[in-house]
Design a protein around this motif. Structure first.
Motif, PDB file in Angstrom:
ATOM      1  N   VAL A  50       0.840  -1.209   0.000  1.00  0.00           N
ATOM      2  CA  VAL A  50       0.000   0.000   0.000  1.00  0.00           C
ATOM      3  C   VAL A  50       0.870   1.253   0.000  1.00  0.00           C
ATOM      4  CG1 VAL A  50      -1.621   1.344   1.408  1.00  0.00           C
ATOM      5  CG2 VAL A  50      -2.005  -1.091   1.051  1.00  0.00           C
ATOM      6  N   ILE A  51       1.882   1.276   0.856  1.00  0.00           N
ATOM      7  CA  ILE A  51       2.756   2.447   0.950  1.00  0.00           C
ATOM      8  C   ILE A  51       3.478   2.678  -0.370  1.00  0.00           C
ATOM      9  CG2 ILE A  51       4.798   3.421   2.085  1.00  0.00           C
ATOM     10  CD1 ILE A  51       3.896   1.840   4.622  1.00  0.00           C
ATOM     11  N   GLN A  52       4.001   1.616  -0.980  1.00  0.00           N
ATOM     12  CA  GLN A  52       4.733   1.788  -2.237  1.00  0.00           C
ATOM     13  C   GLN A  52       3.831   2.277  -3.368  1.00  0.00           C
ATOM     14  OE1 GLN A  52       6.936  -1.947  -2.691  1.00  0.00           O
ATOM     15  NE2 GLN A  52       8.786  -0.875  -2.061  1.00  0.00           N
ATOM     16  N   GLU A  53       2.594   1.781  -3.416  1.00  0.00           N
ATOM     17  CA  GLU A  53       1.664   2.254  -4.447  1.00  0.00           C
ATOM     18  C   GLU A  53       1.362   3.742  -4.260  1.00  0.00           C
ATOM     19  OE1 GLU A  53      -1.742  -0.302  -4.256  1.00  0.00           O
ATOM     20  OE2 GLU A  53      -0.711  -1.952  -5.272  1.00  0.00           O
ATOM     21  N   LYS A  54       1.069   4.127  -3.026  1.00  0.00           N
ATOM     22  CA  LYS A  54       0.775   5.539  -2.739  1.00  0.00           C
ATOM     23  C   LYS A  54       2.008   6.409  -2.967  1.00  0.00           C
ATOM     24  CE  LYS A  54      -3.481   5.159  -0.970  1.00  0.00           C
ATOM     25  NZ  LYS A  54      -4.643   5.934  -1.341  1.00  0.00           N
ATOM     26  N   ALA A  55       3.176   5.902  -2.581  1.00  0.00           N
ATOM     27  CA  ALA A  55       4.422   6.662  -2.752  1.00  0.00           C
ATOM     28  C   ALA A  55       4.737   6.864  -4.228  1.00  0.00           C
ATOM     29  CB  ALA A  55       5.578   5.955  -2.056  1.00  0.00           C
ATOM     30  N   THR A  56       4.490   5.851  -5.040  1.00  0.00           N
ATOM     31  CA  THR A  56       4.718   5.971  -6.479  1.00  0.00           C
ATOM     32  C   THR A  56       3.800   7.032  -7.078  1.00  0.00           C
ATOM     33  OG1 THR A  56       5.399   3.663  -6.617  1.00  0.00           O
ATOM     34  CG2 THR A  56       4.737   4.714  -8.671  1.00  0.00           C
ATOM     35  N   ASN A  57       2.536   7.003  -6.700  1.00  0.00           N
ATOM     36  CA  ASN A  57       1.593   8.019  -7.185  1.00  0.00           C
ATOM     37  C   ASN A  57       2.015   9.417  -6.747  1.00  0.00           C
ATOM     38  OD1 ASN A  57       0.015   6.095  -8.450  1.00  0.00           O
ATOM     39  ND2 ASN A  57      -1.351   5.850  -6.700  1.00  0.00           N
ATOM     40  N   TYR A  58       2.447   9.534  -5.492  1.00  0.00           N
ATOM     41  CA  TYR A  58       2.894  10.826  -4.980  1.00  0.00           C
ATOM     42  C   TYR A  58       4.120  11.306  -5.760  1.00  0.00           C
ATOM     43  CZ  TYR A  58       4.342  14.439  -1.683  1.00  0.00           C
ATOM     44  OH  TYR A  58       4.707  15.638  -1.114  1.00  0.00           O
ATOM     45  N   TYR A  59       5.057  10.400  -5.998  1.00  0.00           N
ATOM     46  CA  TYR A  59       6.280  10.766  -6.723  1.00  0.00           C
ATOM     47  C   TYR A  59       5.958  11.217  -8.149  1.00  0.00           C
ATOM     48  CZ  TYR A  59      11.030  10.599  -8.498  1.00  0.00           C
ATOM     49  OH  TYR A  59      12.234  10.937  -9.049  1.00  0.00           O
ATOM     50  N   LEU A  60       5.051  10.510  -8.813  1.00  0.00           N
ATOM     51  CA  LEU A  60       4.680  10.882 -10.169  1.00  0.00           C
ATOM     52  C   LEU A  60       4.000  12.252 -10.213  1.00  0.00           C
ATOM     53  CD1 LEU A  60       3.374   7.445 -11.516  1.00  0.00           C
ATOM     54  CD2 LEU A  60       5.506   8.612 -12.130  1.00  0.00           C
ATOM     55  N   LYS A  61       3.280  12.582  -9.154  1.00  0.00           N
ATOM     56  CA  LYS A  61       2.564  13.862  -9.120  1.00  0.00           C
ATOM     57  C   LYS A  61       3.465  15.026  -8.714  1.00  0.00           C
ATOM     58  CE  LYS A  61      -1.685  15.946  -7.401  1.00  0.00           C
ATOM     59  NZ  LYS A  61      -2.919  15.723  -6.652  1.00  0.00           N
ATOM     60  N   LEU A  99       0.607  11.030   2.130  1.00  0.00           N
ATOM     61  CA  LEU A  99      -0.085   9.918   1.488  1.00  0.00           C
ATOM     62  C   LEU A  99      -1.525   9.884   1.989  1.00  0.00           C
ATOM     63  CD1 LEU A  99       2.644   7.155   1.879  1.00  0.00           C
ATOM     64  CD2 LEU A  99       2.282   8.698  -0.046  1.00  0.00           C
ATOM     65  N   LEU A 100      -2.458  10.046   1.109  1.00  0.00           N
ATOM     66  CA  LEU A 100      -3.860  10.130   1.509  1.00  0.00           C
ATOM     67  C   LEU A 100      -4.479   8.749   1.698  1.00  0.00           C
ATOM     68  CD1 LEU A 100      -4.965  12.935  -0.957  1.00  0.00           C
ATOM     69  CD2 LEU A 100      -4.277  13.180   1.434  1.00  0.00           C
ATOM     70  N   ASN A 101      -5.336   8.645   2.702  1.00  0.00           N
ATOM     71  CA  ASN A 101      -6.140   7.442   2.939  1.00  0.00           C
ATOM     72  C   ASN A 101      -5.320   6.166   3.037  1.00  0.00           C
ATOM     73  OD1 ASN A 101      -8.509   9.020   2.822  1.00  0.00           O
ATOM     74  ND2 ASN A 101      -8.522   8.858   0.583  1.00  0.00           N
ATOM     75  N   VAL A 102      -4.327   6.177   3.891  1.00  0.00           N
ATOM     76  CA  VAL A 102      -3.519   4.979   4.109  1.00  0.00           C
ATOM     77  C   VAL A 102      -3.913   4.379   5.455  1.00  0.00           C
ATOM     78  CG1 VAL A 102      -1.201   4.074   4.457  1.00  0.00           C
ATOM     79  CG2 VAL A 102      -1.585   5.869   2.783  1.00  0.00           C
ATOM     80  N   SER A 103      -4.395   3.146   5.408  1.00  0.00           N
ATOM     81  CA  SER A 103      -4.660   2.436   6.661  1.00  0.00           C
ATOM     82  C   SER A 103      -3.702   1.254   6.725  1.00  0.00           C
ATOM     83  CB  SER A 103      -6.117   1.972   6.736  1.00  0.00           C
ATOM     84  OG  SER A 103      -6.408   1.110   5.671  1.00  0.00           O
ATOM     85  N   LEU A 104      -3.018   1.146   7.858  1.00  0.00           N
ATOM     86  CA  LEU A 104      -1.962   0.147   8.011  1.00  0.00           C
ATOM     87  C   LEU A 104      -2.338  -0.891   9.056  1.00  0.00           C
ATOM     88  CD1 LEU A 104       1.099   2.560   8.073  1.00  0.00           C
ATOM     89  CD2 LEU A 104       0.215   1.287   6.128  1.00  0.00           C
ATOM     90  N   ASN A 105      -1.746  -2.053   8.915  1.00  0.00           N
ATOM     91  CA  ASN A 105      -1.924  -3.120   9.900  1.00  0.00           C
ATOM     92  C   ASN A 105      -1.040  -2.901  11.123  1.00  0.00           C
ATOM     93  OD1 ASN A 105      -3.737  -4.876   8.355  1.00  0.00           O
ATOM     94  ND2 ASN A 105      -2.011  -5.083   6.978  1.00  0.00           N
ATOM     95  N   ASN A 106       0.156  -2.349  10.911  1.00  0.00           N
ATOM     96  CA  ASN A 106       1.098  -2.123  12.001  1.00  0.00           C
ATOM     97  C   ASN A 106       1.052  -0.660  12.429  1.00  0.00           C
ATOM     98  OD1 ASN A 106       2.202  -4.781  12.031  1.00  0.00           O
ATOM     99  ND2 ASN A 106       3.339  -4.289  10.190  1.00  0.00           N
ATOM    100  N   GLU A 107       1.034  -0.455  13.727  1.00  0.00           N
ATOM    101  CA  GLU A 107       1.003   0.907  14.254  1.00  0.00           C
ATOM    102  C   GLU A 107       2.369   1.569  14.118  1.00  0.00           C
ATOM    103  OE1 GLU A 107      -0.641   1.327  18.162  1.00  0.00           O
ATOM    104  OE2 GLU A 107      -2.132  -0.225  17.803  1.00  0.00           O
ATOM    105  N   LYS A 119      15.554   7.354  -3.337  1.00  0.00           N
ATOM    106  CA  LYS A 119      15.909   7.135  -4.739  1.00  0.00           C
ATOM    107  C   LYS A 119      15.037   6.056  -5.376  1.00  0.00           C
ATOM    108  CE  LYS A 119      19.711   5.488  -7.602  1.00  0.00           C
ATOM    109  NZ  LYS A 119      21.015   4.851  -7.582  1.00  0.00           N
ATOM    110  N   THR A 120      14.872   4.921  -4.689  1.00  0.00           N
ATOM    111  CA  THR A 120      14.150   3.784  -5.267  1.00  0.00           C
ATOM    112  C   THR A 120      12.720   3.647  -4.758  1.00  0.00           C
ATOM    113  OG1 THR A 120      14.888   2.291  -3.516  1.00  0.00           O
ATOM    114  CG2 THR A 120      16.295   2.474  -5.483  1.00  0.00           C
ATOM    115  N   LEU A 121      12.366   4.370  -3.697  1.00  0.00           N
ATOM    116  CA  LEU A 121      11.065   4.261  -3.031  1.00  0.00           C
ATOM    117  C   LEU A 121      10.841   2.872  -2.432  1.00  0.00           C
ATOM    118  CD1 LEU A 121       8.689   6.207  -5.462  1.00  0.00           C
ATOM    119  CD2 LEU A 121      10.042   7.098  -3.563  1.00  0.00           C
ATOM    120  N   THR A 122      11.935   2.143  -2.177  1.00  0.00           N
ATOM    121  CA  THR A 122      11.829   0.852  -1.509  1.00  0.00           C
ATOM    122  C   THR A 122      11.459   1.102  -0.053  1.00  0.00           C
ATOM    123  OG1 THR A 122      13.516  -0.088  -2.944  1.00  0.00           O
ATOM    124  CG2 THR A 122      13.029  -1.292  -0.927  1.00  0.00           C
ATOM    125  N   VAL A 123      10.399   0.437   0.400  1.00  0.00           N
ATOM    126  CA  VAL A 123       9.878   0.642   1.759  1.00  0.00           C
ATOM    127  C   VAL A 123      10.357  -0.486   2.660  1.00  0.00           C
ATOM    128  CG1 VAL A 123       7.794   0.845   3.160  1.00  0.00           C
ATOM    129  CG2 VAL A 123       7.847   1.843   0.870  1.00  0.00           C
TER     130      VAL A 123
END
Length: 161
Positions: A50-61, A99-107, A119-123
């Protein structure tokens, strides 16, 4: 009174019952422990995806990684297997406000957080997830998705069931 004619449970029957009960409890505890480990690993993987998908969208924008600037992470876990493409990049905590609307399993906390290479957006997850094999004493700690690069061994989830 004749002891041979008395009916009841013998000590041997009680001992056998207790031993069988202990074996069943041990098996259940090992099975539930491995299930918890696999669940924790899957939760971390889901968060990272989820974080990587949102981060990629953010980076592209916006043309930059969604990280907390000024909060570079210098000390990484000693056993962290990094993406070899991370070289030249820096590691920062993920800025979830970007990152908008991110809900995570881990606190998230000061001790346990997600961070990424700018550089790589590796999470990566700072706490990691420990997987202990049931038939051996060795343990593995996983901090990111194994599919990001080839030198990380994939987990055989079926082996832990």
């Amino acid at each position: 009174m004749d002891i041979k004619n008395q009916k009841g449970i013998t000590i041997m029957a009680e001992v056998i019952t207790v031993v069988i009960f202990i074996l069943i409890l041990t098996t259940i505890s090992y099975s539930s422990m491995s299930s918890l480990q696999v669940r924790a690993l899957n939760n971390m993987y889901a968060d990272i995806i989820v974080i990587q998908e949102k981060a990629t969208n953010y980076y592209l924008k916006y043309g930059e990684a969604p990280v907390k600037t000024g909060e570079e992470i210098v000390e990484l876990p000693n056993d962290l297997v990094k993406n070899p493409n991370d070289e030249g990049g820096k590691y920062y905590k993920v800025d979830f406000d970007k990152l908008l609307n991110v809900s995570l399993n881990n606190e998230q906390s000061d001790e346990h957080y997600y961070f990424m290479n700018d550089k790589t957006l590796t999470v990566y997850y700072s706490k990691g997830v420990t997987i202990g094999k049931l038939n051996a004493n060795n343990k593995e700690i996983h901090y990111t998705l194994p599919s990001n690069y080839s030198n990380v061994q994939k987990i055989d989830v079926e082996a832990y069931k």
